[in-house]
Design a protein around this motif. Structure first.
Motif, PDB file in Angstrom:
ATOM      1  N   THR A   2       0.942  -1.143  -0.033  1.00 40.02           N
ATOM      2  CA  THR A   2       0.060  -0.230   0.087  1.00 40.02           C
ATOM      3  C   THR A   2       0.977   1.258  -0.053  1.00 40.02           C
ATOM      4  O   THR A   2       2.185   1.282   0.372  1.00 40.02           O
ATOM      5  CB  THR A   2      -0.931   0.010   1.147  1.00 40.02           C
ATOM      6  OG1 THR A   2      -0.124  -0.172   2.288  1.00 40.02           O
ATOM      7  CG2 THR A   2      -1.728  -1.288   1.233  1.00 40.02           C
ATOM      8  N   PHE A   3       0.416   2.290  -0.381  1.00 36.85           N
ATOM      9  CA  PHE A   3       1.201   3.469  -0.237  1.00 36.85           C
ATOM     10  C   PHE A   3       1.295   4.166   1.075  1.00 36.85           C
ATOM     11  O   PHE A   3       0.725   3.983   2.050  1.00 36.85           O
ATOM     12  CB  PHE A   3       0.295   4.736  -1.078  1.00 36.85           C
ATOM     13  CG  PHE A   3       0.260   4.502  -2.651  1.00 36.85           C
ATOM     14  CD1 PHE A   3       1.292   4.803  -3.336  1.00 36.85           C
ATOM     15  CD2 PHE A   3      -0.969   4.397  -3.171  1.00 36.85           C
ATOM     16  CE1 PHE A   3       1.396   4.817  -4.732  1.00 36.85           C
ATOM     17  CE2 PHE A   3      -0.986   4.133  -4.558  1.00 36.85           C
ATOM     18  CZ  PHE A   3       0.120   4.475  -5.343  1.00 36.85           C
ATOM     19  N   ALA A   4       2.650   4.425   1.260  1.00 44.63           N
ATOM     20  CA  ALA A   4       3.054   5.001   2.523  1.00 44.63           C
ATOM     21  C   ALA A   4       4.213   6.145   2.289  1.00 44.63           C
ATOM     22  O   ALA A   4       4.836   6.021   1.284  1.00 44.63           O
ATOM     23  CB  ALA A   4       3.616   3.879   3.584  1.00 44.63           C
ATOM     24  N   LEU A   5       4.251   7.016   3.196  1.00 47.79           N
ATOM     25  CA  LEU A   5       5.384   7.861   3.303  1.00 47.79           C
ATOM     26  C   LEU A   5       6.735   7.292   3.619  1.00 47.79           C
ATOM     27  O   LEU A   5       6.569   6.375   4.155  1.00 47.79           O
ATOM     28  CB  LEU A   5       4.782   9.074   4.185  1.00 47.79           C
ATOM     29  CG  LEU A   5       3.857  10.003   3.782  1.00 47.79           C
ATOM     30  CD1 LEU A   5       3.430  10.557   5.096  1.00 47.79           C
ATOM     31  CD2 LEU A   5       4.023  10.793   2.575  1.00 47.79           C
ATOM     32  N   GLY A  64      -1.417   0.918 -12.036  1.00 41.85           N
ATOM     33  CA  GLY A  64       0.257   0.380 -11.741  1.00 41.85           C
ATOM     34  C   GLY A  64       1.067   1.630 -12.189  1.00 41.85           C
ATOM     35  O   GLY A  64       2.246   1.666 -11.808  1.00 41.85           O
ATOM     36  N   ASN A  65       0.460   2.649 -12.683  1.00 41.62           N
ATOM     37  CA  ASN A  65       1.307   3.932 -12.850  1.00 41.62           C
ATOM     38  C   ASN A  65       1.256   4.756 -11.597  1.00 41.62           C
ATOM     39  O   ASN A  65       0.418   4.452 -10.841  1.00 41.62           O
ATOM     40  CB  ASN A  65       0.993   4.646 -14.078  1.00 41.62           C
ATOM     41  CG  ASN A  65       1.418   4.226 -15.455  1.00 41.62           C
ATOM     42  OD1 ASN A  65       2.102   3.274 -15.249  1.00 41.62           O
ATOM     43  ND2 ASN A  65       1.273   4.876 -16.728  1.00 41.62           N
ATOM     44  N   LEU A  66       1.918   5.862 -11.470  1.00 37.90           N
ATOM     45  CA  LEU A  66       1.907   6.705 -10.454  1.00 37.90           C
ATOM     46  C   LEU A  66       1.396   8.043 -10.521  1.00 37.90           C
ATOM     47  O   LEU A  66       1.935   8.614 -11.610  1.00 37.90           O
ATOM     48  CB  LEU A  66       3.152   6.928  -9.686  1.00 37.90           C
ATOM     49  CG  LEU A  66       3.320   7.700  -8.269  1.00 37.90           C
ATOM     50  CD1 LEU A  66       2.340   7.360  -7.450  1.00 37.90           C
ATOM     51  CD2 LEU A  66       5.024   7.938  -7.999  1.00 37.90           C
ATOM     52  N   ALA A  67       0.387   8.627  -9.901  1.00 34.52           N
ATOM     53  CA  ALA A  67      -0.149   9.883 -10.084  1.00 34.52           C
ATOM     54  C   ALA A  67      -0.200  10.447  -8.655  1.00 34.52           C
ATOM     55  O   ALA A  67      -0.787   9.942  -7.789  1.00 34.52           O
ATOM     56  CB  ALA A  67      -1.484   9.876 -10.473  1.00 34.52           C
ATOM     57  N   ALA A  95      14.730  10.376  -6.869  1.00 37.26           N
ATOM     58  CA  ALA A  95      13.964   9.148  -6.663  1.00 37.26           C
ATOM     59  C   ALA A  95      14.005   7.979  -7.531  1.00 37.26           C
ATOM     60  O   ALA A  95      13.918   6.840  -7.314  1.00 37.26           O
ATOM     61  CB  ALA A  95      12.244   9.316  -6.419  1.00 37.26           C
ATOM     62  N   LEU A  96      13.928   8.316  -8.753  1.00 34.68           N
ATOM     63  CA  LEU A  96      14.125   7.214  -9.800  1.00 34.68           C
ATOM     64  C   LEU A  96      15.530   6.644  -9.845  1.00 34.68           C
ATOM     65  O   LEU A  96      15.830   5.505 -10.038  1.00 34.68           O
ATOM     66  CB  LEU A  96      14.020   8.131 -11.313  1.00 34.68           C
ATOM     67  CG  LEU A  96      12.407   8.468 -11.559  1.00 34.68           C
ATOM     68  CD1 LEU A  96      12.689   9.347 -12.811  1.00 34.68           C
ATOM     69  CD2 LEU A  96      11.684   7.284 -12.032  1.00 34.68           C
ATOM     70  N   GLU A  97      16.705   7.514  -9.643  1.00 30.85           N
ATOM     71  CA  GLU A  97      17.859   6.955  -9.360  1.00 30.85           C
ATOM     72  C   GLU A  97      18.071   5.964  -8.071  1.00 30.85           C
ATOM     73  O   GLU A  97      18.684   5.028  -8.389  1.00 30.85           O
ATOM     74  CB  GLU A  97      19.054   8.077  -9.025  1.00 30.85           C
ATOM     75  CG  GLU A  97      19.217   8.806 -10.309  1.00 30.85           C
ATOM     76  CD  GLU A  97      20.200   8.070 -11.413  1.00 30.85           C
ATOM     77  OE1 GLU A  97      20.293   7.049 -11.300  1.00 30.85           O
ATOM     78  OE2 GLU A  97      20.357   8.729 -12.561  1.00 30.85           O
ATOM     79  N   LYS A  98      17.385   6.282  -7.136  1.00 30.82           N
ATOM     80  CA  LYS A  98      17.141   5.363  -6.014  1.00 30.82           C
ATOM     81  C   LYS A  98      16.806   4.234  -6.124  1.00 30.82           C
ATOM     82  O   LYS A  98      17.253   3.158  -5.843  1.00 30.82           O
ATOM     83  CB  LYS A  98      16.789   6.029  -4.793  1.00 30.82           C
ATOM     84  CG  LYS A  98      16.561   5.274  -3.550  1.00 30.82           C
ATOM     85  CD  LYS A  98      16.031   5.940  -2.244  1.00 30.82           C
ATOM     86  CE  LYS A  98      16.207   5.244  -1.216  1.00 30.82           C
ATOM     87  NZ  LYS A  98      15.371   6.022  -0.156  1.00 30.82           N
ATOM     88  N   ALA A 176       4.381   1.319  -8.163  1.00 30.92           N
ATOM     89  CA  ALA A 176       4.038   2.716  -7.919  1.00 30.92           C
ATOM     90  C   ALA A 176       4.154   3.114  -6.572  1.00 30.92           C
ATOM     91  O   ALA A 176       4.815   4.445  -6.132  1.00 30.92           O
ATOM     92  CB  ALA A 176       2.658   3.187  -8.490  1.00 30.92           C
ATOM     93  N   GLU A 177       4.156   2.228  -5.436  1.00 29.09           N
ATOM     94  CA  GLU A 177       3.998   2.492  -4.265  1.00 29.09           C
ATOM     95  C   GLU A 177       5.676   2.611  -3.951  1.00 29.09           C
ATOM     96  O   GLU A 177       5.979   3.483  -2.865  1.00 29.09           O
ATOM     97  CB  GLU A 177       3.339   1.163  -3.454  1.00 29.09           C
ATOM     98  CG  GLU A 177       2.023   1.073  -3.574  1.00 29.09           C
ATOM     99  CD  GLU A 177       1.377   0.473  -4.950  1.00 29.09           C
ATOM    100  OE1 GLU A 177       0.402   0.322  -4.837  1.00 29.09           O
ATOM    101  OE2 GLU A 177       2.334   0.211  -5.790  1.00 29.09           O
ATOM    102  N   GLU A 178       6.525   1.798  -4.364  1.00 30.78           N
ATOM    103  CA  GLU A 178       7.871   1.937  -4.044  1.00 30.78           C
ATOM    104  C   GLU A 178       8.326   3.438  -4.515  1.00 30.78           C
ATOM    105  O   GLU A 178       9.204   3.717  -3.773  1.00 30.78           O
ATOM    106  CB  GLU A 178       8.595   0.611  -4.684  1.00 30.78           C
ATOM    107  CG  GLU A 178       8.557  -0.707  -4.162  1.00 30.78           C
ATOM    108  CD  GLU A 178       9.069  -1.703  -4.921  1.00 30.78           C
ATOM    109  OE1 GLU A 178      10.235  -2.027  -4.725  1.00 30.78           O
ATOM    110  OE2 GLU A 178       8.593  -2.091  -5.668  1.00 30.78           O
ATOM    111  N   LEU A 179       7.945   3.532  -5.867  1.00 29.49           N
ATOM    112  CA  LEU A 179       8.461   4.867  -6.184  1.00 29.49           C
ATOM    113  C   LEU A 179       8.131   5.916  -5.241  1.00 29.49           C
ATOM    114  O   LEU A 179       8.719   7.018  -5.220  1.00 29.49           O
ATOM    115  CB  LEU A 179       8.087   5.266  -7.574  1.00 29.49           C
ATOM    116  CG  LEU A 179       8.529   6.386  -8.269  1.00 29.49           C
ATOM    117  CD1 LEU A 179       9.902   6.306  -8.272  1.00 29.49           C
ATOM    118  CD2 LEU A 179       7.961   6.459  -9.878  1.00 29.49           C
ATOM    119  N   PHE A 180       6.699   5.814  -4.951  1.00 27.89           N
ATOM    120  CA  PHE A 180       6.274   7.121  -4.118  1.00 27.89           C
ATOM    121  C   PHE A 180       7.124   7.197  -3.077  1.00 27.89           C
ATOM    122  O   PHE A 180       7.264   8.492  -2.363  1.00 27.89           O
ATOM    123  CB  PHE A 180       4.949   7.208  -4.028  1.00 27.89           C
ATOM    124  CG  PHE A 180       4.123   7.932  -2.869  1.00 27.89           C
ATOM    125  CD1 PHE A 180       4.054   9.257  -3.558  1.00 27.89           C
ATOM    126  CD2 PHE A 180       3.906   7.606  -1.535  1.00 27.89           C
ATOM    127  CE1 PHE A 180       3.745  10.092  -2.386  1.00 27.89           C
ATOM    128  CE2 PHE A 180       3.409   8.329  -0.648  1.00 27.89           C
ATOM    129  CZ  PHE A 180       3.370   9.939  -1.167  1.00 27.89           C
TER     130      PHE A 180
END
Length: 268
Positions: A2-5, A64-67, A95-98, A176-180
């Motif tokens: 799930t999405f998390a900070l 599956g994408n991130l908004a 974030a993308l590099e990470k 998307a959740e990992e990237l966010f």
């Protein structure tokens, strides 16, 4: 998942509203600001059905994408708020590099190469991966600023002015959740550097280090005209500076950018 900070965002007092599916995270953010929300607060989904990008183009995020949209009410002028988009690009690129570390080790020289395209896109190997859009509206207590960030995680649209690509197509297998989670933390860093516009000189320097097409031929289509020349720099307000064949330095505040020898064809 799930999405998390991320831990840094949580410690900094950011909050999160996550949706399984929504029309537009930017719209959710603006509506919350009108209702009294002052942020900082993220609005995220992995399926967006009615978003809008620049020039009112559809900004759809299939599942599956991130908004993601970040809302904050600030005491800044709209022109200053607009420069926050450059900090957003830096945060997304970091974030993308990470999240691409595993792919970078696996793919070696074939790894994705990220670059920032003026004004607010992120490219991967020359194709559009991320679109960033800003909205601002006066509310009680200041200016509600919303930065919307859309990333092609599993799928990319077709028929766009700049060819698009997804992380999956590049060999980066993340959610998307990992990237966010990574983005929420890198946002804290670059939002802090930006510091309500006071740190834009440093943001500008960092952005130019990662800029796509710097020093190359460029054409900017503004909707009423096409300006051609060389991408010289961005100024201290975020305008793109074009050096024309006659040697004039022309600032551009908004427009569709095309690079290279096909620039004038693409912008026509």
């Amino acid at each position: 998942m799930t999405f998390a900070l991320g831990p840094r965002a949580s410690a900094a007092g950011y909050r999160l509203a996550a949706f399984e599916r929504t029309g537009s995270t930017n719209t959710e953010a603006i509506e919350h600001a009108r209702a009294g929300e002052r942020g900082p607060m993220w609005f995220v989904t992995s399926e967006q059905t009615a978003g809008r990008g620049r020039r009112q183009r559809a900004w759809i995020a299939p599942r599956g994408n991130l908004a993601a949209s970040i809302l904050e009410v600030m005491d800044v002028a709209p022109a200053v708020a607009a420069t926050l988009g450059f900090a957003a690009g830096l945060a997304e690129e970091a974030a993308l590099e990470k999240v691409s570390l595993e792919a970078a080790l696996r793919l070696g020289e074939g790894r994705p190469r990220y670059a920032l395209k003026w004004p607010n896109d992120v490219l991967a190997s020359g194709k559009k991966l991320v679109g960033i859009g800003l909205e601002a509206e006066a509310v009680g207590g200041g200016l509600a600023v919303v930065v919307g960030i859309g990333t092609n995680v599993v799928a990319a649209p077709e028929g766009t002015p700049t060819p698009a690509v997804s992380l999956a197509a590049l060999g980066v297998q993340i959610s998307a959740e990992e990237l966010f989670m990574a983005l929420s933390d890198t946002w804290v860093e670059f939002r802090g550097i930006w510091d309500n516009g006071r740190g834009f000189a440093e943001i500008r320097r960092l952005w130019l280090e990662r800029a796509a097409g710097l020093g190359e031929k460029v054409a900017i289509h503004t909707g009423t005209m096409t300006l051609e020349g060389v991408f010289d720099t961005i100024d201290d307000t975020g305008c793109l500076i074009v050096r024309t064949a006659e040697g004039r330095l022309v600032p551009v505040a908004a427009g569709e950018v095309f690079f290279g020898p096909v620039a004038s064809v693409g912008a026509a």
